[in-house]
Write a protein that holds these residues in place. Structure first.
Motif, PDB file in Angstrom:
ATOM      1  N   SER A 150     -12.478  -9.496  -5.684  1.00 21.51           N
ATOM      2  CA  SER A 150     -12.034  -8.190  -5.185  1.00 21.51           C
ATOM      3  C   SER A 150     -10.711  -7.795  -5.815  1.00 21.51           C
ATOM      4  N   GLN A 151      -9.803  -8.774  -5.929  1.00 24.98           N
ATOM      5  CA  GLN A 151      -8.521  -8.506  -6.586  1.00 24.98           C
ATOM      6  C   GLN A 151      -8.725  -8.082  -8.037  1.00 24.98           C
ATOM      7  N   THR A 152      -9.553  -8.836  -8.739  1.00 27.40           N
ATOM      8  CA  THR A 152      -9.784  -8.580 -10.154  1.00 27.40           C
ATOM      9  C   THR A 152     -10.360  -7.188 -10.370  1.00 27.40           C
ATOM     10  N   ASN A 153     -11.281  -6.782  -9.497  1.00 27.61           N
ATOM     11  CA  ASN A 153     -11.925  -5.479  -9.623  1.00 27.61           C
ATOM     12  C   ASN A 153     -11.139  -4.349  -8.966  1.00 27.61           C
ATOM     13  N   ARG A 154     -10.038  -4.724  -8.315  1.00 31.76           N
ATOM     14  CA  ARG A 154      -9.179  -3.735  -7.642  1.00 31.76           C
ATOM     15  C   ARG A 154      -9.987  -2.844  -6.710  1.00 31.76           C
ATOM     16  N   PHE A 155     -10.789  -3.484  -5.869  1.00 31.47           N
ATOM     17  CA  PHE A 155     -11.542  -2.706  -4.893  1.00 31.47           C
ATOM     18  C   PHE A 155     -10.580  -1.845  -4.076  1.00 31.47           C
ATOM     19  N   PRO A 156     -10.932  -0.589  -3.826  1.00 29.51           N
ATOM     20  CA  PRO A 156     -10.020   0.318  -3.115  1.00 29.51           C
ATOM     21  C   PRO A 156      -9.742  -0.148  -1.690  1.00 29.51           C
ATOM     22  N   LEU A 157      -8.470  -0.099  -1.293  1.00 31.82           N
ATOM     23  CA  LEU A 157      -8.044  -0.625   0.008  1.00 31.82           C
ATOM     24  C   LEU A 157      -7.762   0.466   1.041  1.00 31.82           C
ATOM     25  N   ASP A 158      -7.781   1.722   0.611  1.00 32.82           N
ATOM     26  CA  ASP A 158      -7.401   2.788   1.538  1.00 32.82           C
ATOM     27  C   ASP A 158      -8.462   3.066   2.600  1.00 32.82           C
ATOM     28  N   ASN A 159      -9.714   2.692   2.310  1.00 31.20           N
ATOM     29  CA  ASN A 159     -10.801   2.964   3.253  1.00 31.20           C
ATOM     30  C   ASN A 159     -11.818   1.825   3.183  1.00 31.20           C
TER      31      ASN A 159
END
Length: 372
Positions: A84-93
């Motif tokens: 998830s970190q590597t792919n920079r999954f969006p954290l806002d929602n």
């Protein structure tokens, strides 16, 4: 519409056009997630048979028991979080993000995945059908149970959440990721992992895993083997070798490195047995060495060439997945067992690895294995 045309149409629309998952580069399976969000993150994957993970879990748990379950689950959770970190999954929602993530994994990991979230209680429920590994026996501590815990922990910003599963129907399982107290109320088995993963060296990762500019045009890829020759088939979230009915799943390359930290006897046997079965089920090949080399090239293990010697074959894997400098010092028991297993199964003769070497040339990691 002919079957091959339907398969080609599906992958063009869902995989190739958005370039979220590249299966048209010989030797490399590249991922780039959520380009609609303006992200440009390179991720390298390889395809591995589902039977490898099923056999690996069986071996580890049979010998190590509960400690083995924890070891497997911890590998998966750390991987899911780092992935998830590597792919920079969006954290806002998180609710929207998990829909996007589940939709992608449904493409190649399951017949169907439906998600339900309770953000205030940091709870995720995935109703799955035909989910890889888990569908067979309720396992899947590395993938997908541990992986789910890591991904959800990343999205809600709480690494203490864990994941458990329960059977809800024939081949149907529910994955619940939440705080341990929530899982306890549901009377679910809980495995805990508090150790976070070490971040990847992104500079090194990108440098040594990017496809080279010049690649032989005739080299095999997944889409060629699927849409031109039919060696690979796809239906309802399952990518298979048509010749053996074995399901293959994509994994980001750091998971292969993590798995290799398990005792070599487990990794070697699981790799050997799974590919022995594939080799045995595959029609006896005129040149089994070339056949497995082409499969490994298509599945992302670099451009694999076979050099013929008098009484042996040298597999030269240019662009083999690379992670760290220490990687060069491993025994590569996974890959040697893959080669021996397939060749033994297809020829019904015994093969052995008589030489292993590796080096870096330019931006390529080159692994060479001699099989006799």
């Amino acid at each position: 519409m002919p079957v091959l045309d339907r398969v080609k149409d599906f992958f063009i629309k869902n995989i190739l056009i958005p370039k979220v998952f590249r299966i048209d580069i010989p030797g490399y399976v590249a991922g780039r997630f959520y380009t609609i969000e303006g992200q440009s993150v390179f991720v390298r994957n390889v395809f591995v048979p589902e039977t490898f993970f099923i056999e690996l879990e069986r071996l580890v748990i049979e010998e190590m028991g509960a400690k083995g379950v924890i070891r497997l689950y911890s590998i998966g959770k750390r991987f899911g979080y780092r992935f998830s970190q590597t792919n920079r999954f969006p954290l806002d929602n998180p609710a929207r993000a998990i829909v996007l993530v589940a939709s992608f994994f449904e493409t190649l990991y399951a017949d169907a995945i439906k998600s339900k979230v309770d953000i205030p209680n940091k709870t995720l429920v995935l109703d799955t059908k035909g989910l890889v590994i888990t569908r067979e026996n309720g396992g899947g501590y590395i993938l997908p149970i541990g992986g789910c815990a890591g991904i959800w922990g990343y999205l809600v910003g709480d690494y203490s959440v864990e994941c458990s599963s329960r059977k809800i129907g024939d081949g149907e399982y529910e994955l619940i990721s939440a705080a341990p107290s929530v899982l306890e109320k549901e009377h679910l088995d809980i495995v805990r992992c508090i150790e976070k993963p070490q971040p990847l060296n992104v500079t090194s990762y990108n440098l040594y895993n990017q496809p080279p500019v010049e690649i032989p045009e005739t080299a095999p890829t997944i889409d060629k083997l699927m849409t031109e020759s039919g060696v690979i088939s796809y239906k309802g979230g399952r990518l298979r070798l048509s010749v053996s009915n074995v399901r293959f799943i994509p994994i980001e390359i750091s998971l292969l490195s993590e798995v290799s930290l398990l005792p070599a006897k487990f990794v070697s046997k699981a790799a050997y047995d799974s590919f022995y079965g594939i080799g045995k089920d595959t029609t006896k090949q005129k040149d089994p060495y070339l056949f497995i080399a082409e499969l490994l090239t298509a599945f992302g293990f670099g451009i694999v060439d076979v050099i013929v010697k008098k009484d042996s074959r040298i597999f030269n894997m240019s662009g083999y997945p690379y992670l760290t400098e220490a990687y060069k010092n491993t025994d590569f028991s996974f890959m040697t067992s893959v080669l021996r297993g397939f060749l033994d199964g297809n020829t019904l003769e015994t093969h052995s690895a008589v030489g292993i070497s590796s080096k870096i040339s330019g931006n390529r990691f080159i692994l060479t294995i001699e099989i006799k």
